[in-house]
Enzyme design. Structure first.
Site, short mmCIF file in Angstrom:
data_model
loop_
_atom_site.label_atom_id
_atom_site.label_comp_id
_atom_site.label_asym_id
_atom_site.label_seq_id
_atom_site.Cartn_x
_atom_site.Cartn_y
_atom_site.Cartn_z
CG ASP A 1 -17.41 8.71 32.59
OD1 ASP A 1 -18.26 9.42 32.00
OD2 ASP A 1 -16.29 9.14 32.92
CG HIS B 1 -18.01 12.60 33.22
ND1 HIS B 1 -16.90 12.00 32.67
CD2 HIS B 1 -17.89 13.93 32.94
CE1 HIS B 1 -16.16 12.93 32.08
NE2 HIS B 1 -16.73 14.10 32.24
CB SER C 1 -14.00 16.19 32.29
OG SER C 1 -14.74 15.97 31.14
#
Lengths: 320, 275
Positions: B225, B253, B102
């Site tokens: 996601d 995610h 991320s």
């Protein structure tokens, strides 16, 4: 306990270990106007508002995996019509050996209104505090500016003081300084008997000089005489332009005789000044402080001596 | 600065063979928002069978040293990038591979711009250079309003954990998992710090820096996601000069949680092992 979980007054979701919905009860479907097929095989965040989906992924799911449970989380699902349903969500890991989570959601529309108002109130309070802080900063800035202005004022005052005590033409002290200094020296003399002398000096034939060569030249002569008189003076001595072509010198810790020597030296120096406009001469009267002197006493003696020097032919020193 | 100060501040843990004992590159695993190094647990163990692995917590997260957290400093991603670069230097790692989940993908790229030889490769899982849509040409997945709503949610959900309630809750309930570790994680979940981190992430926009990224990059992404739509992955793919993308056999995610094997395999397959 045998019970129909499909219709309990709470939404129930079962997730597998990869955050995929494997079961959902009818209550939640009804609340959201969705069918079970809309849930099964999807991740729960896909049925939440975008903000809640982010929060679920960013906080709830990691926490659930890390700690095996989450409690009393506020977030919102989206129903089929695009309206939000605020819920409180609690979840735990499924009992081993199953790998997954059981999630319970309870609507809290009413509770939510209270929460929102509380949050709003808190924000308002925070803004008020911030505004107060800002106002405080402003006051500090103003205080600082005020301080700066005081400093500026003090500077201007000292400049003013200088202007008030300075003779503009020659840059020498003016008569105010004479008045102050003579008082100080008389007071010192009365208390400590420290002798001091006063010399009054007057440029000879200055009026004629002015008439003949003009005021600019007269001013030039005044400056030159001032410079000459101030040359070689001690720090403690005070040289003053009294006005017109008259100067005064206060010499602390100096006897009448010594002062006369100084006066004589200055007279010689002025005489030797090679002014562009011919020879300039000076008449000088000297007096020394005596017991019981007032400032007019000592000035009077010096002035009479000066008059004597003038009347005896100028360019000379007399004392009394 | 004393030796190992940053390692202590970031609660660094090293798994697998010591870096000096193997030819294989060291993998630095960097966690994303809302979690800490624990998130890597299964993947880290798998990778550590063959590679030296370094785990750490970003400042303000997990068990990082809160006394070293400077609220004025951590207002944008550059501070985190600087931390990462300094940490790699302090640990004297020889051009490790950064695996960033991320936001840590973005942090890794920013760090690599300042020091192109810092990493031999950046592997980013579900990264995004900007989360907010920038019409007409850029789809980030969110409107600014969404971000504010999420920050509000965070605030409402974390408010009660602000310092004083957590220890009371922990003491009142007899839970088997009540370890000092867990307690620490709760105590560190300072809502103000989390919120600031969330803001610096979700308000970030590092698009203008991407063309300066010269480090070989691999992006791992997955279906569904919610945080990073496929358009973002495509944008990164065509904008970063030396960048491959690869779809994971996983969804969501957090593929490293939902399917750690797939993520570990993809990392190992995607490694650029240089002579």
């Amino acid at each position: 306990m045998k019970h129909d979980v499909d219709h309990i007054p709470g939404g129930l979701i079962l997730l597998d270990g990869s955050n995929t919905i494997t079961a959902v009860n009818q209550t939640l479907c009804d609340w959201l106007g969705l069918s079970k097929q809309d849930f099964l095989g999807h991740a729960p965040e896909t049925r939440m508002t975008r903000a809640s989906g982010m929060y679920y992924l960013g906080h709830v799911l990691p926490s659930l995996r890390l700690h095996g449970r989450v409690e009393e989380v506020l977030l919102s699902f989206s129903n089929a019509a695009g309206k939000d349903l605020s819920v409180m969500l609690s979840a735990t890991s499924c009992p081993k050996p199953e790998d997954g989570f059981q999630v319970l959601v309870i609507p809290m529309q009413r509770r939510n209104l209270v929460e929102e108002q509380l949050q709003q109130a808190r924000k308002t309070a925070e803004q008020a505090v911030a505004a107060k802080e800002e106002a405080l900063q402003e006051v500090r800035a103003m205080a600082h500016e005020l301080e700066e202005r005081h400093k500026e004022l003090a500077r201007l005052n000292s400049q003013l003081e200088q202007l008030a005590t300075q003779d503009a033409l020659t840059g020498l002290n003016n008569r105010r300084v004479y008045e102050r200094e003579i008082e100080i020296h008389l007071a010192l003399f009365r208390r400590s008997k420290l002798p001091f002398a006063l010399i009054l000096a007057d440029i000879d034939w200055f009026k004629q000089f002015n008439d003949r060569f003009g005021h600019d030249t007269g001013d030039q002569v005044l400056k030159e005489v001032g410079q000459c008189l101030s040359a070689g003076m001690r720090d403690v001595d005070t040289l003053v332009r009294m006005g017109g072509e008259e100067f005064a010198l206060i010499l602390p810790n100096t006897t009448l005789e010594d002062a006369a020597l100084v006066a004589e030296r200055k007279r010689g120096e002025i005489e030797k000044l090679n002014s562009r406009h011919g020879t300039v001469t000076l008449s000088l009267g000297v007096a020394a402080a005596r017991n019981g002197d007032t400032k007019s006493d000592i000035y009077g003696r010096a002035d009479r001596s000066l008059y004597k020097a003038k009347s005896q032919g100028r360019n000379q020193v007399c004392m009394s | 600065m004393p030796r190992n100060q940053l390692a202590k501040q970031h609660h660094v843990r090293q798994l697998g063979p010591p870096p000096e004992a193997t030819e294989r590159p060291t993998l630095v695993l960097a966690h994303g928002f809302g979690c800490d190094q624990h998130i890597w647990a299964p993947v880290a163990d798998m990778l550590a069978e063959e590679h030296p692995v370094v785990l750490f917590d970003h400042m303000g997260c997990g068990r990082s040293d809160m006394t070293a957290y400077d609220p004025k400093r951590y207002t944008n991603l550059f501070a985190y990038a600087e931390d990462l670069a300094n940490l790699v230097k302090e640990l004297e790692l020889d051009r490790p591979i950064l695996v960033g989940h991320s936001v840590s993908g973005a942090i890794g790229w920013l760090a690599s711009i300042g020091a192109p030889d810092l990493f031999r490769q950046v592997i980013a899982i579900g990264p995004s250079p900007r989360y907010i849509n920038d019409p007409p040409d850029y789809i980030g997945g969110f409107e600014e309003q969404d971000i504010h709503e999420m920050l509000d949610l965070m605030e409402r959900n974390h408010f009660e954990w602000a310092g004083y309630l957590a220890p009371i809750v922990m003491a009142a309930e007899d839970r088997p998992e009540k370890s000092e570790d867990l307690r620490q994680t709760f105590l560190n979940a300072d809502p103000v710090v989390s919120r600031r981190f969330a803001e610096s992430i979700f308000m970030s926009d590092i698009r203008e820096y991407l063309h300066q990224v010269t480090v070989p990059s691999l992006i791992l992404y997955s279906d569904q996601d919610v945080i990073v739509p496929i358009e973002v992955i495509e944008y990164l793919h065509r904008t970063i000069p030396n960048c491959d993308i690869r779809k994971l056999q996983a969804t969501g995610h957090y593929p490293h949680m939902s399917n750690p094997e797939a993520v570990a395999d993809a990392i190992l397959e995607g490694l650029r092992i240089e002579a």
